[in-house]
Design an enzyme around this catalytic site. Structure first.
Site, short mmCIF file in Angstrom:
data_model
loop_
_atom_site.label_atom_id
_atom_site.label_comp_id
_atom_site.label_asym_id
_atom_site.label_seq_id
_atom_site.Cartn_x
_atom_site.Cartn_y
_atom_site.Cartn_z
N ASP A 15 -62.49 -19.31 -9.98
CA ASP A 15 -62.52 -19.26 -11.45
C ASP A 15 -63.49 -18.20 -11.96
O ASP A 15 -63.70 -18.10 -13.16
CB ASP A 15 -62.77 -20.63 -12.08
CG ASP A 15 -64.07 -21.27 -11.65
OD1 ASP A 15 -64.84 -20.63 -10.92
OD2 ASP A 15 -64.33 -22.42 -12.06
N SER A 32 -67.34 -25.00 -6.29
CA SER A 32 -67.24 -23.64 -6.80
C SER A 32 -68.04 -22.61 -6.00
O SER A 32 -67.81 -22.43 -4.81
CB SER A 32 -67.67 -23.68 -8.26
OG SER A 32 -67.34 -22.49 -8.90
#
Ligand code: G16
Length: 551
Positions: A289, A69
């Protein structure tokens, strides 16, 4: 339960993925996450865990996302996704940690046998897994270790290639609902793009086309997916993609991306020649995200619109639609935040809606949001979505509006349920959601920003020898360990007007995080650094982040 574990096969494959003896792995806030070069054995074992989880759930498809991420490029990790597209059930986080730390292949088989017993897994059931990775250079080798794990349990697999975490979550839910009356969408990337772009087009039909939006892709997978989304959107919205260097390893999340913008409260330097005053821009993170918006004012001043501002914008819009639709008695909207939410945002929202505070981590927010008819959840770092409960979706489908205005509002609400990726926070879906609201309200960035004024705040992190020595309570707002530290923090906080500060161990980085806010910027900075100093003194750590004023 007919079958047993294929111990010989597991052992021979496991011997090719030995566990490093000096590392203790932990399934943290969003899965395993650490240096990619140390994760080979973990990935092999994650493959086995995913297959067992699927068997436990009668062969329903489980997802595995290989990503770290927002973390730097050398890091990597794995997030496991449960059948409805949500995060792995909490009890399996502990099982995953235990299995990843079994020191030898024999100990691994023993740990797996214990899991099969305690979780009552019927090994004769099928195992189905879908997996994907982001653009990190350690990804291909780690995926190959993961595939060995699948082989060890003879799982049926589908490789979704290089894609975003939210698309993987979308695929998991779509596969598991395929052919049912609750079908989430076509189980392909194309199905995802079609769903998002079709609902976006419906929602902005008849509105003036929004000016081009600059999208900082963090040099990650968002660049690849953003390019495709641009094509599906056609002339309804132009995305100007920036930071798209996915093949330069050191570029990922480096001086760009949602985390950089949120923590440094600055424009990514690479955008300084791209962004014009007044133009909207947003940053994604490495697996797309998270989403943070911002703009420059006429004097070049930087203004950030973070997850809290997105929650305020979106919640108010949904409340308004529900009201116009005549559904306000039947459709309660609530908001979920974490301790990182800016105090001004919490105040703004509490005056209008029920607001709940939960510990950091999508899994906590998601579960709390499920308790509302419509649950809006956003972390300040830009991670969030909106959940519509099944009874709410049913109600929208059956509702008979009595006026054209009601009818339009219901149509918009239905389109929103399609536009929003309800499985998990999704930067691209959230970005389209924000664009819809801005277009409906005719808001500029400045008008959006003026919903409320953020309290000055500062995030800091301290590297300590053992972050697990820091334990919290009350949704991470207070420390219970090390003993006595909270009292010292309280004493400091009391000296600052509007002061608030908390300390918690990160679940994705080997650091302790410090948050502080106060009435003035200099005070928020000072309070954060003083609290970081307390943490440092207590644990013998290194402040890994210091604002220039304190150097
Ligand atoms: C993950 C979680 C988020 C969390 C973030 C930081 O995000 O999904 O819910 O806010 O980690 O967590 P921590 O402060 O514990 O390090 P991502 O985008 O990194 O997967």
């Amino acid at each position: 339960m007919a079958s047993t574990l294929p111990a010989e096969l597991i052992k021979s494959l496991s011997d090719q993925h030995p566990k490093p003896s000096d590392i203790h792995f932990q399934y943290g806030t969003a899965g395993f996450r650490t240096l990619g070069s140390t994760l080979d054995s973990v990935m092999f074992r994650v493959g086995i865990i995913a297959a067992l989880r699927s068997k436990k759930l009668d062969g329903r498809t489980i997802g595995v996302m290989v990503t770290a991420s927002h973390n730097p490029e050398p890091d990597n990790g794995a997030k496991l996704v449960d059948p409805r597209g949500e995060m792995l059930e909490a009890s399996w986080e502990g099982h995953s940690t235990t299995i990843s730390n079994a020191p030898t292949s024999d100990a691994l088989i023993e740990a797996l046998e214990a899991l099969v017993q305690t979780a009552k897994i019927d090994l004769s059931k099928p195992a189905n897994v879908v997996y994907a990775r982001d653009t990190r250079s350690s990804g291909p080798a780690l995926v190959s270790a993961l595939e060995d794990g699948f082989k060890a349990l003879k799982a049926t697999t589908r490789n979704a290639g290089v894609t975003t975490t939210p698309i993987l979550h979308y695929l998991v839910k779509s596969i598991n609902t395929k052919g049912t009356k609750y079908s989430y969408g076509d189980d392909s990337e194309e199905g995802y793009f079609q769903k998002l772009s079709t609902s976006y087009k419906k929602l902005v039909a008849g509105k003036a086309v929004q000016p081009p939006l600059v999208v900082d892709c963090a040099n990650g997978v968002g660049a690849l997916v953003g390019k495709q989304l641009n094509e599906y959107l056609g002339d309804t919205l132009q995305l100007v993609l920036a930071n798209t260097a996915t093949t330069i390893p050191s570029a990922l999340n480096n001086a760009c991306g949602a985390d950089y913008v949120k923590v440094s409260q600055k424009l990514p330097p690479s955008l300084s020649s791209v962004l014009k005053p007044g133009q909207r821009a947003c940053s994604l993170d490495g697996d797309a995200d998270r989403l943070i918006y911002y703009y420059l004012d006429d004097r070049g001043g930087f203004h950030m619109l973070d997850g809290d501002k997105i929650a305020a914008l979106v919640a108010a819009f949904i409340v308004e639609l529900v009201k116009v639709a005549g559904l306000e008695d039947q459709m309660k909207v609530g908001v979920v935040q974490t301790a990182y939410a800016n105090g001004a945002s919490t105040r703004y929202l509490q005056e209008r809606l029920p607001v709940k505070c939960v510990p950091t981590g999508v899994k906590h927010l998601h579960h709390a949001a499920e308790r509302y008819n419509v649950g809006v959840y956003f972390e300040a770092n830009g991670h969030g979505t909106v959940l519509f409960s099944q009874p709410t979706l049913d109600k929208l489908a059956e509702y008979q509006p009595s006026t054209p205005a009601q009818s339009r509002a219901v149509e918009h609400l239905v389109s929103l349920t399609e536009l929003i990726n309800q499985t998990v926070g999704d930067a691209l879906s959230d970005m389209l959601l924000v664009e819809v609201v801005l277009s409906h309200k005719s808001y500029s960035g400045e008008e959006w920003n003026s919903l409320y004024v953020d309290l000055p705040n500062r995030l800091a992190k301290v590297s300590v020898p053992d972050r697990n020595a820091f334990k919290t309570e009350n949704a991470e707002r207070r420390l219970i360990s090390p003993t006595g530290l909270q009292a010292k923090i309280d004493e400091l906080v009391n000296r600052y007007q509007g002061g608030r500060s908390f300390v918690r161990p990160s679940g994705t980085e080997d650091v302790v995080r410090v948050y502080a806010e106060a009435a003035l910027k200099t005070q928020a900075d000072e309070l954060a650094m003083r609290v970081a100093g307390l943490v440092y003194d207590e644990a013998g750590g290194e402040p890994a982040f210091r604002p220039k004023e304190f150097l």
